[in-house]
Design an enzyme around this catalytic site. Structure first.
Site, PDB file in Angstrom:
ATOM      1  N   ASP A  64      60.167 -15.741  -3.041  1.00  0.00           N
ATOM      2  CA  ASP A  64      59.026 -14.948  -3.166  1.00  0.00           C
ATOM      3  C   ASP A  64      57.853 -15.897  -2.520  1.00  0.00           C
ATOM      4  O   ASP A  64      57.505 -16.952  -3.465  1.00  0.00           O
ATOM      5  CB  ASP A  64      58.756 -14.642  -4.400  1.00  0.00           C
ATOM      6  CG  ASP A  64      57.223 -14.157  -4.878  1.00  0.00           C
ATOM      7  OD1 ASP A  64      56.570 -14.442  -3.877  1.00  0.00           O
ATOM      8  OD2 ASP A  64      57.231 -13.799  -6.008  1.00  0.00           O
ATOM      9  N   CYS A 120      50.341 -11.267 -14.404  1.00  0.00           N
ATOM     10  CA  CYS A 120      51.561 -10.416 -14.052  1.00  0.00           C
ATOM     11  C   CYS A 120      52.975 -11.053 -14.084  1.00  0.00           C
ATOM     12  O   CYS A 120      53.601 -11.089 -13.440  1.00  0.00           O
ATOM     13  CB  CYS A 120      51.298 -10.186 -12.351  1.00  0.00           C
ATOM     14  SG  CYS A 120      50.150  -8.786 -12.070  1.00  0.00           S
ATOM     15  N   GLN A 127      52.920 -17.604  -3.569  1.00  0.00           N
ATOM     16  CA  GLN A 127      52.032 -18.674  -3.852  1.00  0.00           C
ATOM     17  C   GLN A 127      52.543 -20.022  -3.155  1.00  0.00           C
ATOM     18  O   GLN A 127      52.011 -21.162  -3.483  1.00  0.00           O
ATOM     19  CB  GLN A 127      52.197 -18.997  -5.475  1.00  0.00           C
ATOM     20  CG  GLN A 127      51.660 -17.743  -6.382  1.00  0.00           C
ATOM     21  CD  GLN A 127      50.385 -17.597  -6.057  1.00  0.00           C
ATOM     22  OE1 GLN A 127      49.264 -18.235  -5.450  1.00  0.00           O
ATOM     23  NE2 GLN A 127      49.494 -16.306  -6.475  1.00  0.00           N
ATOM     24  N   LYS A 137      46.741 -13.840   0.677  1.00  0.00           N
ATOM     25  CA  LYS A 137      46.657 -15.091  -0.103  1.00  0.00           C
ATOM     26  C   LYS A 137      46.541 -16.273   0.755  1.00  0.00           C
ATOM     27  O   LYS A 137      46.337 -17.352   0.618  1.00  0.00           O
ATOM     28  CB  LYS A 137      47.798 -14.997  -1.076  1.00  0.00           C
ATOM     29  CG  LYS A 137      47.860 -14.003  -2.258  1.00  0.00           C
ATOM     30  CD  LYS A 137      49.027 -14.470  -3.027  1.00  0.00           C
ATOM     31  CE  LYS A 137      49.345 -13.326  -4.040  1.00  0.00           C
ATOM     32  NZ  LYS A 137      48.511 -13.127  -5.305  1.00  0.00           N
TER      33      LYS A 137
HETATM   34  N1  PMP Z   1      54.823 -13.067  -6.396  1.00  0.00           N
HETATM   35  C1  PMP Z   1      53.809 -13.921  -6.895  1.00  0.00           C
HETATM   36  C2  PMP Z   1      54.335 -15.489  -7.258  1.00  0.00           C
HETATM   37  C3  PMP Z   1      52.536 -13.829  -6.804  1.00  0.00           C
HETATM   38  O1  PMP Z   1      51.603 -14.605  -7.315  1.00  0.00           O
HETATM   39  C4  PMP Z   1      51.977 -12.301  -6.379  1.00  0.00           C
HETATM   40  C5  PMP Z   1      50.536 -12.175  -6.538  1.00  0.00           C
HETATM   41  N2  PMP Z   1      49.909 -12.544  -7.687  1.00  0.00           N
HETATM   42  C6  PMP Z   1      52.838 -11.487  -5.947  1.00  0.00           C
HETATM   43  C7  PMP Z   1      54.338 -11.841  -5.980  1.00  0.00           C
HETATM   44  C8  PMP Z   1      52.468  -9.905  -5.375  1.00  0.00           C
HETATM   45  O2  PMP Z   1      51.837 -10.079  -4.527  1.00  0.00           O
HETATM   46  P1  PMP Z   1      51.191  -8.739  -3.839  1.00  0.00           P
HETATM   47  O3  PMP Z   1      50.420  -8.189  -4.833  1.00  0.00           O
HETATM   48  O4  PMP Z   1      50.167  -9.339  -2.560  1.00  0.00           O
HETATM   49  O5  PMP Z   1      52.134  -7.950  -3.472  1.00  0.00           O
END
Ligand code: PMP
Length: 403
Positions: free
Chosen positions: A196, A360, A199, A222
């Site tokens: 993932d 989250c 970040q 991001k």
């Molecule tokens: N993984 C991580 C580590 C994140 O920080 C985020 C976004 N906060 C996501 C996944 C999900 O990203 P998105 O909402 O752009 O799909």
């Protein structure tokens, strides 16, 4: 930094009568004029649905969409452009893999491994898969400093493990994970790895071939690109073997009621009208980043991180979560006696934007025994002066609430 900031028109605004201090970059980053211009240009003068029409507008958009794919391929050093699938973002990419990989390779009794620091987007899709298939989710725990318990990894991987999913950088703790080591250990056990990159992708170059990861998902918004677009890198072998995730236009070769055949890669995984404006915008964001000195920007982000850590640590009653030696420019914290939502609200009145809540990542909150945290996250356009504004705002919040 003044120069860099001038590329981002939003940054020069005032909020609540104060100059905006935007420290919520881990949630979403602001857009440079070059990206805004491209999106405007497409909407104003170049719009035709990709891969369908043979008229000028459609052909131009298609060419630019495919050029954006190629730019992403080169940026992350994927071997082939068709190993880059456009998605709606990291969440969409992880869900795609959890579904399609799961359909192809995961059976009852199998296991999927995630880590305790994952964002919900890299937990819940795997839980859904496990529920669907009767598989089990295993979790690699954290140390108090917010690092992965690497000593526990080998024992978590067995002949039942089908996949390991791990963040490049924690969105709460800032920890930069030792991906090369993780991937080496997982591959030695025959386990593919999904990274993932939500970040990680924005903090310097990621080379998927050097890492050797099997899947790499990230979000455009991001990395200074528009919202609602992202990319998933996957090794060709998996894309070939996995069934489509969604059905619809563009992902087929032929359709009859008796049998439908699927399009070649990457289109097999791009059903429906893609967000081609976003994808071209993502290409423009990467092109913009390529004009900058990545090493200097990363050094500046690290300076912001060090300065913010020092400055915030001096505030009585403030606790920082995550002290890994390798950290991205993210500082999550709590202030004793003040609810994290109040912290964020008071800072907002001072023009300082930080995130607050469970970020989250509820399992991380549970790990540290808190209901939520406040988080400041820095991009290369932030300044040391803005870190001072944050620290001063926090001192004010303390006075306001505890007096
Ligand atoms: N993984 C991580 C580590 C994140 O920080 C985020 C976004 N906060 C996501 C996944 C999900 O990203 P998105 O909402 O752009 O799909």
């Amino acid at each position: 930094m003044t120069d860099i900031r001038s590329y981002f028109p939003l940054l020069s605004q005032t909020v609540n009568g104060k100059p905006l201090v935007y420290l919520d970059n881990a949630a979403t980053a602001q857009k440079p004029q070059a990206v805004i211009d491209v999106v405007n240009e497409l909407h104003a003068s170049l719009n035709g649905n990709i891969h369908r029409g043979i008229h000028y507008m459609a052909e131009q958009c298609t060419a630019r969409y495919e050029a954006a794919r190629e730019r992403i391929r080169a940026y992350i050093n994927a071997e082939k452009a068709h190993e880059v699938i456009f998605t709606a973002g990291t969440t969409a990419g992880v869900n795609l893999v959890a579904f399609a990989f799961g359909e192809r390779y995961v059976r009852a009794g199998d296991e999927v491994v995630v880590t305790e620091m994952e964002h919900h987007s890299n937990i819940v899709p795997w839980q859904l898969l496990c529920e669907r298939k009767g598989a089990t989710l295993k979790v690699l725990p954290l140390t108090d400093s917010g690092e992965l318990r690497m000593d526990r990894l080998p024992a978590l991987l067995s002949h039942k493990t089908r996949l390991l999913a791990v963040a490049q950088v924690s969105n709460v703790l800032g920890t930069v994970n030792p991906l090369e080591e993780i991937i080496r250990i997982a591959h030695a056990a025959g386990v593919p790895v999904l990274v993932d990159g939500a970040q990680g992708v924005q903090h310097g170059r990621t080379d998927v071939r050097q890492l050797g990861c099997d899947f790499y998902a990230f979000s455009g918004h991001k990395i200074y690109a528009p919202t609602g677009v992202g990319a998933l890198y996957a090794k060709e072998k998996f894309l070939d073997e996995m069934p489509p995730y969604q059905g619809g236009g563009d992902m087929i070769k032929t359709v009859t009621f008796a049998k439908t055949t699927y399009a070649d890669l990457p289109y097999k995984f791009e059903a429906g009208t893609a967000n081609y404006v976003g994808a071209i915008g993502l290409g423009a964001a990467i092109a913009f980043l390529e004009t900058l000195d990545a090493a200097a920007l990363q050094a500046h982000e690290q300076q912001l991180l060090r300065y913010a850590t020092e400055r915030l640590q001096r505030i009585n009653g403030l606790t920082i979560y995550g002290s890994a030696p390798q950290k991205g420019s993210i500082v999550s914290f709590s202030l004793s006696g003040i609810h994290h939502l109040d912290v964020a609200q008071i800072l907002d009145k001072l023009g300082v934007a930080v995130r607050s809540g469970t970020l989250c990542a509820e399992p991380v909150m549970q790990r540290y025994g808190v209901t939520g945290m406040a988080r400041a996250s820095f991009a290369f356009y932030n300044t040391l002066h803005e870190v001072d504004a944050l620290a001063e705002g926090l001192e004010k919040a303390k006075k306001l609430i505890t007096n």
